[in-house]
Design a protein around this motif. Structure first.
Motif, PDB file in Angstrom:
ATOM      1  N   PHE A 304       8.946  21.931 -12.242  1.00 38.39           N
ATOM      2  CA  PHE A 304      10.002  20.536 -11.606  1.00 38.39           C
ATOM      3  C   PHE A 304       9.138  19.658 -10.606  1.00 38.39           C
ATOM      4  N   GLU A 305       9.386  20.888  -9.628  1.00 39.93           N
ATOM      5  CA  GLU A 305       9.416  20.164  -8.283  1.00 39.93           C
ATOM      6  C   GLU A 305       7.687  19.403  -7.976  1.00 39.93           C
ATOM      7  N   GLU A 306       7.000  20.132  -8.241  1.00 45.23           N
ATOM      8  CA  GLU A 306       5.098  19.851  -8.510  1.00 45.23           C
ATOM      9  C   GLU A 306       5.084  18.903  -9.152  1.00 45.23           C
ATOM     10  N   PHE A 307       5.611  18.908  -9.962  1.00 43.58           N
ATOM     11  CA  PHE A 307       5.673  17.308 -11.155  1.00 43.58           C
ATOM     12  C   PHE A 307       5.551  16.120 -11.002  1.00 43.58           C
ATOM     13  N   ARG A 308       6.985  16.442 -10.322  1.00 42.68           N
ATOM     14  CA  ARG A 308       8.398  15.462  -9.925  1.00 42.68           C
ATOM     15  C   ARG A 308       7.218  14.414  -8.696  1.00 42.68           C
ATOM     16  N   ASP A 309       6.520  15.055  -7.578  1.00 42.14           N
ATOM     17  CA  ASP A 309       5.603  14.867  -5.911  1.00 42.14           C
ATOM     18  C   ASP A 309       4.768  14.292  -7.046  1.00 42.14           C
ATOM     19  N   CYS A 310       3.873  14.964  -7.630  1.00 42.58           N
ATOM     20  CA  CYS A 310       2.526  14.305  -8.511  1.00 42.58           C
ATOM     21  C   CYS A 310       3.027  13.009  -8.997  1.00 42.58           C
ATOM     22  N   PHE A 311       3.725  13.258 -10.517  1.00 41.69           N
ATOM     23  CA  PHE A 311       3.895  11.881 -10.941  1.00 41.69           C
ATOM     24  C   PHE A 311       4.135  10.167  -9.788  1.00 41.69           C
ATOM     25  N   THR A 312       5.251  10.376  -8.699  1.00 41.48           N
ATOM     26  CA  THR A 312       5.277  10.029  -7.870  1.00 41.48           C
ATOM     27  C   THR A 312       4.094   9.910  -6.615  1.00 41.48           C
ATOM     28  N   LYS A 313       3.434  10.541  -6.847  1.00 35.33           N
ATOM     29  CA  LYS A 313       2.143   9.938  -6.308  1.00 35.33           C
ATOM     30  C   LYS A 313       1.483   8.956  -6.467  1.00 35.33           C
ATOM     31  N   SER A 314       0.740   9.669  -8.264  1.00 41.65           N
ATOM     32  CA  SER A 314       0.158   9.378  -9.381  1.00 41.65           C
ATOM     33  C   SER A 314       0.009   7.663  -9.333  1.00 41.65           C
ATOM     34  N   LEU A 315       1.664   7.750  -9.207  1.00 41.25           N
ATOM     35  CA  LEU A 315       2.119   6.081  -9.694  1.00 41.25           C
ATOM     36  C   LEU A 315       2.278   5.123  -8.453  1.00 41.25           C
ATOM     37  N   TRP A 316       2.214   5.909  -7.777  1.00 40.97           N
ATOM     38  CA  TRP A 316       2.161   5.292  -6.229  1.00 40.97           C
ATOM     39  C   TRP A 316       0.871   4.441  -5.932  1.00 40.97           C
ATOM     40  N   HIS A 318      -1.426   3.795  -8.478  1.00 38.80           N
ATOM     41  CA  HIS A 318      -1.852   3.646  -9.206  1.00 38.80           C
ATOM     42  C   HIS A 318      -1.469   1.615  -9.776  1.00 38.80           C
ATOM     43  N   LEU A 319       0.176   1.488  -8.309  1.00 39.77           N
ATOM     44  CA  LEU A 319       0.471   0.532  -7.806  1.00 39.77           C
ATOM     45  C   LEU A 319       0.393   0.115  -6.988  1.00 39.77           C
ATOM     46  N   ASN A 320      -0.800   0.690  -6.215  1.00 39.59           N
ATOM     47  CA  ASN A 320      -1.812   0.198  -4.892  1.00 39.59           C
ATOM     48  C   ASN A 320      -2.413   0.523  -4.388  1.00 39.59           C
ATOM     49  N   GLN A 321      -3.020   0.994  -5.336  1.00 39.28           N
ATOM     50  CA  GLN A 321      -4.788   1.084  -6.032  1.00 39.28           C
ATOM     51  C   GLN A 321      -5.048   1.500  -3.837  1.00 39.28           C
ATOM     52  N   SER A 322      -4.584   2.711  -3.811  1.00 42.96           N
ATOM     53  CA  SER A 322      -4.794   2.737  -2.868  1.00 42.96           C
ATOM     54  C   SER A 322      -4.739   4.469  -2.500  1.00 42.96           C
ATOM     55  N   SER A 323      -5.043   5.371  -2.080  1.00 40.98           N
ATOM     56  CA  SER A 323      -5.480   6.656  -1.587  1.00 40.98           C
ATOM     57  C   SER A 323      -3.113   7.063  -0.771  1.00 40.98           C
ATOM     58  N   PHE A 324      -2.651   8.323  -1.664  1.00 39.19           N
ATOM     59  CA  PHE A 324      -1.279   7.988  -1.554  1.00 39.19           C
ATOM     60  C   PHE A 324      -1.706   8.668   0.428  1.00 39.19           C
ATOM     61  N   LYS A 325      -2.514   9.779   0.723  1.00 38.34           N
ATOM     62  CA  LYS A 325      -2.634  10.307   1.824  1.00 38.34           C
ATOM     63  C   LYS A 325      -2.798   9.445   3.130  1.00 38.34           C
ATOM     64  N   LYS A 326      -2.512   8.088   3.379  1.00 40.82           N
ATOM     65  CA  LYS A 326      -2.496   6.738   4.015  1.00 40.82           C
ATOM     66  C   LYS A 326      -2.083   6.605   4.086  1.00 40.82           C
ATOM     67  N   VAL A 327      -0.521   6.980   3.848  1.00 38.20           N
ATOM     68  CA  VAL A 327       1.101   7.061   3.783  1.00 38.20           C
ATOM     69  C   VAL A 327       1.140   7.901   4.758  1.00 38.20           C
ATOM     70  N   LYS A 328       1.939   6.902   5.504  1.00 36.72           N
ATOM     71  CA  LYS A 328       2.302   7.683   7.601  1.00 36.72           C
ATOM     72  C   LYS A 328       4.079   8.261   6.989  1.00 36.72           C
ATOM     73  N   ASN A 329       4.910   7.969   6.163  1.00 33.88           N
ATOM     74  CA  ASN A 329       5.766   8.417   5.864  1.00 33.88           C
ATOM     75  C   ASN A 329       6.155   8.424   4.266  1.00 33.88           C
TER      76      ASN A 329
END
Length: 828
Positions: A304-316, A318-329
């Motif tokens: 569950f935790e892995e799916f939740r985090d992966c879904f949140t990253k994927s949604l972010w 999609h909305l920002n059209q940018s890699s989640f790895k660039k996010v500092k926080n």
């Protein structure tokens, strides 16, 4: 008509004689309230078309020489059984009594008994030919003589009331049958049991799509009719797939482990309205395909935790059209979908204490009072019906549904003969309608029999019955004082609302006109319109922003055609008296008060905002009004994209951006102390508590509440939060309302209540609905209970009345309303 004259006169040679009757007409409101209508009137029985058996009674007022200035008045009525013609005694003289549909009862009294009998014969022959649809002959004489019933006035009204009640029962039965039929008609659900879901091209895409997360779960579908989850697949494989060609697009794929059949496949986006539940390790989302809308739920066995985090990253991504790895926080963003875990013991204790208090209040018949954490429940009130609407999965029970279905529905039927008090109540309720969203029924079904049912005519033809339902999408039976404001600009709609802090006045912009309303009473009372907003040169313009200033004595406007100028209107004079020109290179997109309470003072300074800068404006300066020492400007390469702003009591500033970032400033001329990363959803409005401990951001599909308090008088405005960034709280609609709105949610600017007592509630709106959250419950992690109110049209703006959270001013495209709350009273 000649046939009637022949029988009446008994002479062929008198056919051409013009025969009429003279008498008096009285208006009867009740057996004890009879007033003269026409002192002298002429009555004629006319046949408009001799080929048809249809007659009309015309009553013309006779005007003498002393009344030569008055207009001719007359009443024209169809002669049929709907008039309920009868004979009665009034002032010791025989008189006709009849009732006009949609009007009052009337007495028609002639000069003597002979004339009365002659006119009665006319009426009886006309009634006979109308009902039988054939010519009257002398053989039918016995059938019409003495056919008019003779009653007293009291008996007439009593019999009429009985007929009205019988007809009302018939209408109620028809209404109940229609409601039952509506309940029987099931809303088409997008379910695999009834519809074969075919996702084309999945097999071919295996080579170009790769998996980023896999887990196992049980799949459920929400049954709106039974209000429960139904198991669709006991064991399924949940896969998050990503495209090689589209780096920031992720797909949710659900396969049945036994049959290998695909049960769900869709691109992840914000229309899912996703929500995770930590306590039962579940995830539910909204989905719409064509006309079918439904809600799905995954109950995870593992991962569950892995799916939740992966879904949140994927949604972010999609909305920002940018890699989640660039996010500092990253941790802050991952926290957004983590629900507060409320212990069951805490909920149980809470319910027990509430039940005990309710029992005590029931015996004492007192208003319920609770502590700040368990504040008094407030309900939307109206002049006739009010009810509370709180939402949680635990309140919906089958027993309540059965009781709801067993309740009888009543219709409010108005009559033009209604008393003035009733008409005032109806006009207040004419532009709104209350509905019980919890069970999907309207307030029409809950209206009690004592709610002011008017009179109704007995008629076999529904078109003859004048039915007006109170509060159903703008009843226009009574003239609304606000119509004057609407008529002056028919092609415009209300767009901006400002509620006064030092006065009981609210101001609404409609094109280049501003309406002034009084909200001090029980309704929003229209006062007057300020016509033609224009600049100092007399050029009209339509303001894009409105803000009250200097204790509600002036209003500040922005002109979209003059982006670096602010215009000040003297409200008492109703005209623009000053304009403040800033820097030509710095546009002003938004204006805001210097502090959260400066509008209640005589402070003349205010602030301005554009996508890259924040600054204060001082009207006392010459030429450039922007205070250079109170300005902060980002470099063009930073792309701050500032879109909204708020201020605390101390003058600290919070801003929201189009990318969802929140910046907290201690002073306007310094860099932000705290930067809260954005989720990709644009922030359309910002608000903050006076002490700066809580920040409220409005996004399209949800509200974001952030706790910035660090204790010891410190908060995120004055001290950098750093790694102490709190878990952001999302306020979202429950699944029942997502189905009701078909997933279309677009929140207007959310606000805290202001003034005395501190912040207790949050108000916003979407579509036709105004929604309020109890802020104390939100702080305690109870997010799924809110109050909702439906209006007749789309809500443009809404805000609390100053110094209370129990009254909200609501602006619709063509109306302004004041809705109050009242305490729930428990009785024996």
């Amino acid at each position: 008509m000649e046939r009637i004259k022949d029988f009446f006169l008994g002479k062929e040679e008198n056919k051409e004689e013009n025969y009429s009757f003279t008498g008096k007409l009285y208006k009867v409101r009740s057996a004890k309230q009879i007033n003269i209508k026409y002192n002298y009137c002429r009555c004629d029985v006319l046949q408009p078309d001799e080929s048809q058996f249809h007659y009309r009674l015309e009553i013309n007022k006779i005007i003498d020489e002393n009344q030569s200035g008055q207009r001719n008045k007359k009443k024209s009525l169809s002669i049929d059984r709907i008039l309920s013609l009868s004979e009665t005694d009034y002032k010791k003289e025989i008189t006709f009594i009849f009732r006009v549909p949609g009007d009052s009862s009337y007495l028609l009294q002639f000069t003597n008994e002979t004339v009365h009998n002659d006119f009665a014969l006319y009426l009886q022959i006309a009634l006979y030919e109308t009902e039988q649809q054939q010519e009257f002959d002398h053989k039918s004489k016995d059938q019409i003589l003495d056919s008019l019933p003779k009653v007293t006035i009291e008996q007439y009204f009593r019999e009429y009331e009985e007929k009205r009640m019988k007809l009302r029962k018939k209408l109620q039965q028809k209404q109940n049958q229609r409601q039952k039929q509506k309940h029987k008609i099931k809303q088409p659900q997008f379910t695999p049991q009834k519809y074969s879901i075919k996702f084309k091209g999945i097999e071919k895409r295996k080579n170009i799509y790769y998996s980023v997360n896999e887990s196992s779960a049980s799949l459920f579908l929400w049954d709106e009719q039974k209000r429960q989850w139904k198991l669709s697949v006991e064991k399924c494989q949940v896969i998050l797939q990503r495209s090689q060609s589209q780096a920031y697009e992720t797909f949710l794929l659900i396969n049945d482990l036994k049959t290998k059949e695909t049960k769900f496949y869709s691109r992840i986006n914000n229309s899912f309205h996703p929500k995770f539940n930590e306590s039962n390790r579940s995830f539910f989302w909204f989905y719409k395909a064509g006309e079918f809308t439904t809600i799905w739920l995954l109950n995870f066995e593992q991962g569950f935790e892995e799916f939740r985090d992966c879904f949140t990253k994927s949604l972010w991504e999609h909305l920002n059209q940018s890699s989640f790895k660039k996010v500092k926080n990253q941790e802050y963003i991952l926290k957004t979908h983590k629900n507060v875990q409320l212990k069951q013991t805490k909920i149980a204790k809470r319910d027990e204490t509430e039940n005990e208090k309710e029992k005590e209040n029931e015996s004492e018949s007192e208003i319920e009072s609770e502590s700040e954490s368990e504040q008094e429940e407030m309900v939307w009130s109206s002049s006739e019906t009010s009810f509370e609407e709180t939402y949680t999965d635990e309140i919906i029970e089958n027993e309540n549904e059965k009781k709801q279905k067993e309740e009888e529905s009543y219709i409010n039927i108005d009559d033009e003969d209604t008393s003035e008090n009733e008409q005032n109540i109806e006009s207040e309720e004419a532009n709104e309608i209350e509905i019980n969203i919890l069970y999907g029924t309207s307030s029409e079904e809950e209206t009690s029999p004592e709610s002011g049912l008017g009179s109704l005519e007995e008629s076999s033809e529904e078109e003859r019955t004048n039915l007006k339902r109170t509060g159903i999408y703008g009843n226009q039976s009574d003239l609304d004082p606000q119509e004057e404001f609407v008529k002056t600009s028919k092609h415009e709609t209300n767009k901006h609302l400002a509620v006064g802090t030092n006065s009981d006045r609210s101001f609404v912009l409609r094109g280049n006109r501003m309406g002034v309303f009084k909200h001090g009473g029980n309704t929003a009372e229209y006062l007057h319109t300020i016509q033609g907003i224009s600049d100092l040169e007399g050029n009209d313009f339509v303001p894009s922003k409105l803000m009250l200033h200097q204790q509600d004595t002036s209003a500040l406007f922005l002109n979209p055609k003059a982006q670096n100028t602010v215009f000040k209107m003297d409200i008492e004079r109703g005209e623009v008296v000053e304009s403040y020109l800033g820097n030509k290179d710095i546009p002003i997109n938004t204006i805001f008060p210097e502090t959260k309470v400066s509008q209640t003072t005589n402070s003349i300074m205010f602030g301005g905002l554009n996508p890259n800068s924040i600054f204060l404006i001082d009207p006392r300066l010459s030429k450039n009004k922007i205070v250079e020492t109170q300005k902060f400007q980002y470099k063009p390469t930073t792309r701050a994209n500032l879109s909204s702003i708020c201020t605390t009591k101390d003058g600290c500033i919070g801003t929201g951006s189009k990318t969802g970032e929140i910046r907290l400033f201690s002073e306007i001329n310094k860099r932000a102390k705290t930067l809260l990363p954005g989720f990709g959803d644009p922030i359309s409005a910002m608000d903050v508590t006076e002490d700066g401990k809580w920040v409220l951001a409005t996004c399209k599909d949800y509200l974001l509440v952030v706790n910035t308090d660090l204790g010891n008088g410190k908060n995120g405005f004055k001290v950098r939060l750093g790694k102490k960034k709190p878990r952001p709280t999302r306020l979202q609609l429950e699944k029942h309302h997502l189905l009701l709105f078909k997933g279309k949610v677009n929140f207007t600017a959310a606000h805290f209540n202001t003034g005395k007592g501190g912040e207790k509630s949050i108000v916003t709106s979407t579509g036709n609905f105004v929604i309020t959250w109890n802020f104390a419950k939100v702080k305690n992690g109870i997010l799924n209970r809110y109050e909702i109110k439906k209006f007749s049209d789309r809500v443009v703006r809404d805000d609390f009345v100053h110094n209370t959270d129990q009254a909200v001013v609501v602006a619709l495209p063509n109306g302004v309303h004041l809705k109050k709350k009242k305490s729930r009273i428990y009785k024996k």
